[in-house]
Design a protein around this motif. Structure first.
Motif, PDB file in Angstrom:
ATOM      1  N   ALA A 534      51.155  58.046  46.965  1.00 54.23           N
ATOM      2  CA  ALA A 534      50.667  59.698  47.220  1.00 54.23           C
ATOM      3  C   ALA A 534      51.368  60.566  46.336  1.00 54.23           C
ATOM      4  O   ALA A 534      50.604  61.480  46.040  1.00 54.23           O
ATOM      5  CB  ALA A 534      50.829  59.681  48.836  1.00 54.23           C
ATOM      6  N   TYR A 535      52.503  60.344  46.147  1.00 54.79           N
ATOM      7  CA  TYR A 535      53.223  61.509  45.405  1.00 54.79           C
ATOM      8  C   TYR A 535      53.241  61.225  43.678  1.00 54.79           C
ATOM      9  O   TYR A 535      53.616  61.966  43.091  1.00 54.79           O
ATOM     10  CB  TYR A 535      54.594  61.705  45.726  1.00 54.79           C
ATOM     11  N   GLY A 536      53.069  59.993  43.336  1.00 58.62           N
ATOM     12  CA  GLY A 536      53.180  59.665  42.045  1.00 58.62           C
ATOM     13  C   GLY A 536      54.611  59.922  41.340  1.00 58.62           C
ATOM     14  O   GLY A 536      55.760  59.868  42.093  1.00 58.62           O
ATOM     15  N   GLU A 537      54.691  60.573  40.197  1.00 61.00           N
ATOM     16  CA  GLU A 537      55.929  61.071  39.727  1.00 61.00           C
ATOM     17  C   GLU A 537      56.500  62.001  40.332  1.00 61.00           C
ATOM     18  O   GLU A 537      57.551  62.388  40.032  1.00 61.00           O
ATOM     19  CB  GLU A 537      55.715  61.553  38.194  1.00 61.00           C
ATOM     20  N   GLY A 538      55.887  62.819  41.084  1.00 60.87           N
ATOM     21  CA  GLY A 538      56.614  63.809  41.997  1.00 60.87           C
ATOM     22  C   GLY A 538      57.349  63.237  43.386  1.00 60.87           C
ATOM     23  O   GLY A 538      57.814  64.022  44.272  1.00 60.87           O
ATOM     24  N   PHE A 539      57.370  61.994  43.542  1.00 60.70           N
ATOM     25  CA  PHE A 539      57.948  61.418  44.590  1.00 60.70           C
ATOM     26  C   PHE A 539      59.317  61.558  44.511  1.00 60.70           C
ATOM     27  O   PHE A 539      59.872  61.214  43.421  1.00 60.70           O
ATOM     28  CB  PHE A 539      57.368  59.753  44.598  1.00 60.70           C
ATOM     29  N   GLU A 565      52.654  61.655  58.343  1.00 61.80           N
ATOM     30  CA  GLU A 565      52.552  63.029  58.379  1.00 61.80           C
ATOM     31  C   GLU A 565      53.075  63.632  56.641  1.00 61.80           C
ATOM     32  O   GLU A 565      52.348  64.302  56.031  1.00 61.80           O
ATOM     33  CB  GLU A 565      53.099  64.025  59.216  1.00 61.80           C
ATOM     34  N   TYR A 566      54.076  63.205  56.530  1.00 53.92           N
ATOM     35  CA  TYR A 566      55.126  63.233  55.093  1.00 53.92           C
ATOM     36  C   TYR A 566      53.980  62.726  54.009  1.00 53.92           C
ATOM     37  O   TYR A 566      53.864  63.534  53.199  1.00 53.92           O
ATOM     38  CB  TYR A 566      56.098  62.743  54.767  1.00 53.92           C
ATOM     39  N   ILE A 567      53.559  61.662  54.214  1.00 56.84           N
ATOM     40  CA  ILE A 567      52.756  60.863  53.250  1.00 56.84           C
ATOM     41  C   ILE A 567      51.516  61.784  52.823  1.00 56.84           C
ATOM     42  O   ILE A 567      51.123  62.090  51.807  1.00 56.84           O
ATOM     43  CB  ILE A 567      52.320  59.583  53.441  1.00 56.84           C
ATOM     44  N   SER A 568      50.798  62.255  53.885  1.00 52.66           N
ATOM     45  CA  SER A 568      49.597  62.975  54.008  1.00 52.66           C
ATOM     46  C   SER A 568      49.738  64.324  53.132  1.00 52.66           C
ATOM     47  O   SER A 568      48.728  64.843  52.426  1.00 52.66           O
ATOM     48  CB  SER A 568      49.149  63.369  55.142  1.00 52.66           C
ATOM     49  N   ARG A 569      50.978  64.727  52.909  1.00 53.21           N
ATOM     50  CA  ARG A 569      51.088  66.182  52.221  1.00 53.21           C
ATOM     51  C   ARG A 569      51.100  65.755  50.624  1.00 53.21           C
ATOM     52  O   ARG A 569      51.257  66.771  49.927  1.00 53.21           O
ATOM     53  CB  ARG A 569      52.398  66.732  52.699  1.00 53.21           C
ATOM     54  N   GLY A 570      51.275  64.464  50.234  1.00 53.92           N
ATOM     55  CA  GLY A 570      51.157  64.260  48.729  1.00 53.92           C
ATOM     56  C   GLY A 570      49.577  64.222  48.302  1.00 53.92           C
ATOM     57  O   GLY A 570      48.887  64.182  48.760  1.00 53.92           O
ATOM     58  N   GLY A 573      46.570  59.845  45.546  1.00 49.74           N
ATOM     59  CA  GLY A 573      46.779  58.964  44.188  1.00 49.74           C
ATOM     60  C   GLY A 573      48.021  59.320  43.388  1.00 49.74           C
ATOM     61  O   GLY A 573      48.255  58.639  42.285  1.00 49.74           O
ATOM     62  N   GLY A 574      48.486  60.521  43.577  1.00 50.45           N
ATOM     63  CA  GLY A 574      49.687  61.019  42.707  1.00 50.45           C
ATOM     64  C   GLY A 574      49.204  61.105  41.252  1.00 50.45           C
ATOM     65  O   GLY A 574      48.125  60.836  41.024  1.00 50.45           O
ATOM     66  N   ARG A 575      50.360  61.637  40.692  1.00 49.42           N
ATOM     67  CA  ARG A 575      49.962  61.667  38.952  1.00 49.42           C
ATOM     68  C   ARG A 575      51.203  60.905  38.620  1.00 49.42           C
ATOM     69  O   ARG A 575      52.534  61.071  38.954  1.00 49.42           O
ATOM     70  CB  ARG A 575      50.184  63.024  38.542  1.00 49.42           C
ATOM     71  N   GLY A 576      51.076  59.941  37.411  1.00 48.63           N
ATOM     72  CA  GLY A 576      52.003  59.071  37.061  1.00 48.63           C
ATOM     73  C   GLY A 576      52.588  58.297  37.872  1.00 48.63           C
ATOM     74  O   GLY A 576      52.149  57.817  38.821  1.00 48.63           O
ATOM     75  N   ARG A 577      53.892  57.791  37.675  1.00 55.68           N
ATOM     76  CA  ARG A 577      54.388  56.563  38.355  1.00 55.68           C
ATOM     77  C   ARG A 577      55.785  57.048  38.846  1.00 55.68           C
ATOM     78  O   ARG A 577      56.697  57.815  38.289  1.00 55.68           O
ATOM     79  CB  ARG A 577      54.714  55.395  37.770  1.00 55.68           C
ATOM     80  N   CYS A 578      56.047  56.380  40.048  1.00 55.98           N
ATOM     81  CA  CYS A 578      57.667  56.756  40.711  1.00 55.98           C
ATOM     82  C   CYS A 578      58.556  56.237  39.569  1.00 55.98           C
ATOM     83  O   CYS A 578      58.556  55.099  38.879  1.00 55.98           O
ATOM     84  CB  CYS A 578      57.985  56.131  42.142  1.00 55.98           C
ATOM     85  N   THR A 579      59.773  56.733  39.386  1.00 54.25           N
ATOM     86  CA  THR A 579      60.845  56.339  38.818  1.00 54.25           C
ATOM     87  C   THR A 579      61.436  54.983  39.338  1.00 54.25           C
ATOM     88  O   THR A 579      61.466  54.821  40.633  1.00 54.25           O
ATOM     89  CB  THR A 579      62.133  57.341  38.657  1.00 54.25           C
ATOM     90  N   GLU A 580      62.285  54.272  38.619  1.00 54.91           N
ATOM     91  CA  GLU A 580      62.707  52.874  39.101  1.00 54.91           C
ATOM     92  C   GLU A 580      63.504  53.066  40.357  1.00 54.91           C
ATOM     93  O   GLU A 580      63.556  52.614  41.105  1.00 54.91           O
ATOM     94  CB  GLU A 580      63.296  52.179  37.961  1.00 54.91           C
TER      95      GLU A 580
END
Length: 587
Positions: A534-539, A565-570, A573-580
């Motif tokens: 949901a958040y992508g690189e903003g996670f 509820e927290y996930i739905s605010r992302g 599909g997000g942008r980019g990928r989460c960091t390792e």
């Protein structure tokens, strides 16, 4: 505590959020319930650091149990008088949690009282020793409480023997193997004289506030109470179990071999997982996870340059002298050093850290052979730290390779971080600070192990292999527990699959509890994957952890709604990928 009804949760959590203040009448109900619960369960009050009930044990007489059943029904009736639409978000959560706790406790009270308390780990006998270990000893009245409790042990034992005689008449008993383990524990616990027993260890060094002459008097009376009350009562409990209970113990390991055993096992699955899965479904989940982790362990062994199978690599790590401990002192020092290495890294993953400290100590000799490593929560008032109780039995046969994962599980970011933060949630009703959901609590601790690489403690192939072995062990529990209680497995078949005799005996005595770890971890990891998508690189992993920890322990289906509820605010599909580092544990 137990499984929530999905429709009920959907109703509670779909109500509109608002800024309504707390409902004062409902909070008054929460407070009354909590105080009455502590009066009914003085051992739990002691564990929380509340001292006003420290001179007695829980009343297990039939009248007391009937009274408590009536009180639970009374509180349920009161809760049903509230309109959920008029409650704010946290009050709705509290309402649902207390309702679930009352319903689940009422449903399982007979199973807990007359069956599960015959248990070599946390049974009616170990409760006494564990509770004394958590009592404070700062003032003369603290020592008076201990003397009162020692004198109260005979009554406590008589009440429990009466309960167990009723269980025998109803055909609801534990297997002979469990009884034999407890009889041996009772022998070991009653054997030491008053100067050697851990029950009187607090008299070896009394604080100056007690005074020398008062300390001498208290010590004399405590030794008399131990000799005249505790030891005879313990011997009578031992005699009852050996001569009366054991001949009526069941032959089969499965709780489902009892009359209504299938329903008893379903109750414990619901109680410990808070999910509607059947035993067969959990068994297959376990087998799938074992296969996946086996493949990952083969990869680590290969990466380590080991010429052989992962099973052979594991035997190498368990027997190579370079990985073994020399004695208890060095084993404790190793675990304490690991915990200190983790501490400075935690702010990268958590916005809040607990104020309560945690210590690491060895399990006492009378219980170390049959007890697993475990955690004791701190006192809410800060008078007692959290404790990681380490199984340091035969240290020369224990290997370092799986211990980093164990430290993460029992201390921080595992049990201690989660439970201490829960105790420090000052805005919540008191009962929620001690609310227990097995799948959440144990699932969180197993999830915490997956953070070891990002925290820097899985710094070689051996420790990475050990983390996988720890996870596989919990996956095997799913297979073993359901195999024993639903698939017709023998005890020997379970031992051959799991490779650990004492663990198999634990699952036999405590049906369903071993299911909580992996089922909870899988749910948290699934939520983390969804949040990452949901958040992508903003996670930000700190926000995810805040969402999981922010309401204290919740049944898994309710946790899914809250974190949702927290996930739905992302962003979709997000942008980019989460960091390792952020996605540690996600697969």
């Amino acid at each position: 505590m137990g499984r929530m009804r999905l429709a009920s949760i959907a109703l509670v959590l779909s109500l509109p959020m608002s800024a309504q203040p707390n409902n004062p009448d409902l909070h008054e109900l929460f407070g009354r319930y909590f105080e009455e619960y502590l009066r009914e369960n003085p051992e739990e009050a002691t564990s929380l650091g509340r001292t006003e009930h420290n001179g007695r044990w829980r009343d297990w007489s039939p009248d007391a149990l009937d009274r408590w059943r009536g009180r639970m029904q009374h509180y349920l009736n009161e809760l049903r008088g509230y309109s959920l639409s008029e409650l704010n978000r946290q009050d709705r959560i509290s309402w649902q949690l207390l309702k679930d706790r009352l319903e689940t406790e009422a449903e399982g009270l007979d199973y807990q009282a007359g069956l599960i308390r015959v248990n070599q780990l946390f049974g009616l006998h170990t409760t006494v020793l564990l509770t004394v270990r958590e009592m404070p000893f700062r003032t003369p009245s603290d020592y008076e409480h201990l003397i009162e409790r020692l004198h109260a042990v005979p009554g406590y034992v008589r009440q429990n023997i009466a309960l167990l005689r009723e269980a025998i008449r109803e055909g609801r008993t534990q297997p002979a193997r469990v009884v034999d383990l407890i009889v041996r524990q009772l022998d070991a616990q009653a054997q030491p004289g008053p100067d050697q027993t851990p029950l009187l260890a607090s008299f070896t060094s009394t604080p100056a506030s007690v005074g020398e002459s008062r300390a001498d008097d208290l010590g004399t009376r405590a030794r008399q109470a131990y000799e005249q009350s505790f030891r005879p009562a313990w011997r009578s409990l031992r005699q009852f179990l050996a001569d009366e209970y054991a001949p009526n113990a069941r032959d089969e390991p499965a709780v489902t071999s009892l009359e209504n055993g299938a329903e008893i096992y379903r109750h414990f699955i619901r109680y410990h997982t808070s999910l509607p899965h059947t035993a067969e479904e959990i068994h297959e989940i376990g087998r799938s996870e074992v296969a996946r982790i086996d493949r990952a362990m083969e990869s680590v062994a290969e990466a380590a340059g080991f010429e052989g199978t992962s099973a052979e690599y594991e035997r190498h790590l368990m027997t190579d002298p370079r990985y073994l401990f020399s004695d208890k002192r060095s084993m404790l020092a190793y675990h304490r050093d690991l915990a200190m290495r983790v501490a400075p890294e935690l702010p990268r993953f958590f916005r809040r850290l607990p104020r309560h400290p945690v210590g690491i100590r060895a399990i006492p000799p009378d219980r170390e052979a049959v007890s697993a490593s475990n955690y004791n929560a701190p006192a809410a008032d800060g008078s007692r730290p959290g404790w990681f109780n380490l199984k340091a039995y035969m240290p020369e046969r224990q290997s370092r390779f799986d211990k980093p994962a164990l430290v993460l599980h029992e201390t921080s970011p595992g049990h201690h971080l989660q439970i201490a933060l829960q105790l420090e949630m000052d805005s919540l009703p008191e009962f929620r600070k001690v609310y227990h959901s097995t799948a959440y609590i144990e699932g969180w601790a197993l999830y915490a192990e997956s953070l070891g690489g990002a925290l820097g403690v899985y710094d070689d192939h051996a420790s990475r292999f050990g983390a996988l072995e720890s996870e596989r062990f919990r996956a095997r529990r799913l297979v073993t527990d359901t195999g024993l209680h639903a698939m017709g497995w023998s005890r020997q078949q379970a031992i051959e699959f799991l490779g650990d005799e004492s663990e198999v005996d634990r699952y036999i005595a405590w049906p369903g509890q071993a299911l909580a770890y992996k089922m909870g971890q899988l749910e948290i990891l699934a939520l983390k994957t969804a949040a990452c998508e949901a958040y992508g690189e903003g996670f930000d992993v700190r926000d995810f952890h805040a969402a999981v920890l922010g309401n204290g322990p919740l049944p898994l289906d309710m946790l899914r709604e809250q974190v949702g509820e927290y996930i739905s605010r992302g962003e979709a599909g997000g942008r980019g990928r989460c960091t390792e580092d952020a996605t540690a544990g996600v697969r």
